[in-house]
Enzyme design. Structure first.
Site, short mmCIF file in Angstrom:
data_model
loop_
_atom_site.label_atom_id
_atom_site.label_comp_id
_atom_site.label_asym_id
_atom_site.label_seq_id
_atom_site.Cartn_x
_atom_site.Cartn_y
_atom_site.Cartn_z
N TYR A 1 0.85 -1.17 -0.06
CA TYR A 1 0.03 -0.12 -0.08
C TYR A 1 0.73 1.25 0.04
CZ TYR A 1 -4.44 -2.25 0.88
OH TYR A 1 -5.76 -2.87 0.77
N LYS B 1 3.72 -15.30 3.47
CA LYS B 1 4.00 -16.19 2.32
C LYS B 1 5.53 -16.35 2.03
CE LYS B 1 2.67 -18.10 -1.61
NZ LYS B 1 1.73 -19.32 -1.70
N ASP C 1 -2.22 -18.66 1.31
CA ASP C 1 -3.17 -19.24 0.71
C ASP C 1 -3.94 -20.35 1.73
OD1 ASP C 1 -0.32 -20.50 0.90
OD2 ASP C 1 -0.73 -21.05 -1.21
N ASP D 1 -6.12 -7.15 4.35
CA ASP D 1 -7.33 -6.78 3.70
C ASP D 1 -8.30 -7.71 3.28
OD1 ASP D 1 -9.04 -4.83 2.51
OD2 ASP D 1 -8.06 -5.24 0.63
N ASP E 1 -12.09 -9.48 4.85
CA ASP E 1 -13.43 -9.52 4.09
C ASP E 1 -13.81 -11.16 4.06
OD1 ASP E 1 -13.29 -6.78 3.31
OD2 ASP E 1 -14.03 -7.20 1.57
C1 IPM Z 1 -10.44 -1.53 3.82
C2 IPM Z 1 -10.49 -0.79 2.30
C3 IPM Z 1 -9.08 -0.21 1.97
C4 IPM Z 1 -8.04 -1.14 2.20
C5 IPM Z 1 -9.49 0.70 0.64
C6 IPM Z 1 -10.62 1.47 0.61
C7 IPM Z 1 -8.33 1.71 0.73
O1 IPM Z 1 -10.59 -2.06 1.47
O2 IPM Z 1 -10.53 -0.73 4.61
O3 IPM Z 1 -10.48 -2.59 4.10
O4 IPM Z 1 -7.82 -1.49 1.22
O5 IPM Z 1 -7.54 -0.80 3.05
MN MN Z 2 -10.66 -3.76 2.39
#
Ligand code: IPM
Ligand code: MN
Ligand code: NAD
Length: 368
Positions: free
Chosen positions: A143, A190, A222, A246, A250
């Site tokens: 990032y 990794k 993975d 990230d 999710d």
């Molecule tokens: C998160 C989002 C952010 C990230 C984006 C919007 C920059 O996906 O907070 O998970 O990748 O950190």
């Molecule tokens: Mn995210």
């Protein structure tokens, strides 16, 4: 513990605006119930700020954040900004804010709720009891690594970079969190391919020796992605770098069944930044149907980490479980045709009502 708290509210874009309103409603209810003084100041960020000022993180927004004791953010981004270069997109405002605040430790809890087990695509027997904390490094890796950019029309470059210091400080947070939980850290990397991951593993192992009471294991990312959906209960704290965190956070939404349930706290810097894990959800924005429980759970984290208000944080978390027990479901949590979904606002109001019930019961208990 504080009784005064100044909070900068950054609603941002899309459903960010809708869910933040409900999180603020819950915080106001907590302040009123306990006689606390919470000051809220709203500022633009992301697409909303680009429209207003031309910049995704206007200097006035950053100044307000740095001058407050907590920042509550909704979400940023939207399709109308998709074609902008990365450094001008709404998302760059959020990344700059994280960096300026120094918020390097992103805590993302993910647990299964008994009342909505049927929302998970996984079998109830697989998700039951799962309770994970993803500790995501937030200011390093791909990032922020330099150099980056397009090197020609047909080639682009990003840099994965980590220093021992960056790994050490996030590892320490993960071990400290594990102490308050089930005393297990799984460090995800990794290391079979990446040098940054080999350094990660070495430093985490070293820091782990300072915490002999915590069980540490290492897993490739993975394999972790697979274990998360086949046996999420095997995890307690997952410690990982920025991009892996990230993605895995999710993915961990499958445990509760909706991304709209997930909260996060970004700590370790000058001011704590609190935001749900989900984005601006352009596919449902503007309809008043988004699930505000992730944003409300984020308000609980704000009470805990910025306010030192552990009991109040737990009350908000209990209120969330209670509204689910009572059958309140936003559209993302509806699994059978006969259930009528509630709106974002109705869900927020239900949480506030449950909260006052919880406070009344405690009062009655103490009065006996
Ligand atoms: C998160 C989002 C952010 C990230 C984006 C919007 C920059 O996906 O907070 O998970 O990748 O950190
Ligand atoms: Mn995210
Ligand atoms: P998203 O998280 O916005 O949505 C993914 C899916 O989950 C969508 O189907 C959405 O409807 C659903 N969803 C998310 N939150 C929900 C909620 N509270 N209630 C009900 N359903 C919910 O991810 P995306 O669509 O990939 O990204 C949309 C935009 O958001 C992009 O611009 C992205 O960069 C941005 N984004 C911002 C943040 C942030 O500000 N922290 C986080 C992630 C994505």
């Amino acid at each position: 513990m504080r009784t005064k708290l100044s909070i900068t509210v950054l609603p941002g874009d899309g459903i960010g605006v809708e869910v933040t309103r409900e999180a603020v409603r819950v915080l106001r209810a907590i302040a009123e119930m306990h006689g606390y003084d919470f000051q809220f100041r709203s500022e633009p960020i992301g697409g909303a700020a680009i429209r207003e000022t031309g910049f995704p993180l206007p200097p006035s927004t950053l100044t307000a954040c740095l001058g407050s004791e907590a920042v509550l953010l909704g979400a940023v981004g939207g399709p109308e900004f998709d074609s902008l270069p990365p450094d001008r997109k709404p998302e760059s405002g959020l990344l700059a804010l994280r960096r300026e605040l120094g918020a390097f430790a992103n805590l993302r809890p993910s647990a299964s709720y008994r009342a909505i087990e049927d929302c998970s695509p996984l079998r109830a027997t697989v998700v039951r009891g799962a309770d994970i904390l993803v500790v995501r490094e937030l200011l390093g890796g791909l990032y922020f690594g330099e150099p980056r950019g397009f090197t020609s029309d047909t080639a682009a470059l990003n840099t994965m970079r980590y220093s021992s210091e960056e790994i050490e400080r996030i590892a320490r947070i993960a071990f400290q969190q594990a102490r308050t939980r089930r005393r297990k850290v799984t460090s995800v990397d990794k290391a079979n391919v990446l040098e940054t991951s080999q350094l990660w593993r070495k430093v985490v192992t070293r820091v782990g020796r300072e915490f002999p009471e915590i069980a540490l294991d290492h897993m490739y990312v993975d394999a972790c992605a697979m274990h998360l959906v086949t046996n999420p209960s095997r995890f307690d704290v997952i410690l990982t770098e920025n991009l892996f965190g990230d993605i895995l956070s999710d993915e961990s939404a499958v445990i509760s069944g909706s991304l709209g349930m997930l909260a996060s706290a970004s700590i370790g810097g000058k001011v704590g930044l609190f935001e749900p894990v989900h984005g601006s959800a352009p596919d449902i924005a503007g309809r008043g149907i988004a699930n505000p429980l992730g944003a409300i759970a984020t308000a609980a984290l704000l009470l805990r980490y910025a306010g030192g208000m552990e009991q109040e944080a737990r009350d908000v978390e209990s209120a969330i479980a209670e509204v689910l027990d009572r059958g309140y479901r936003t559209a993302d949590l509806v699994r059978d045709q006969r259930t009528q979904p509630v709106t974002t606002e109705q869900m927020g109001a239900a949480v506030v009502e449950a909260l006052s019930g919880i406070a009344d019961r405690r009062h009655a208990y103490h009065a006996v």
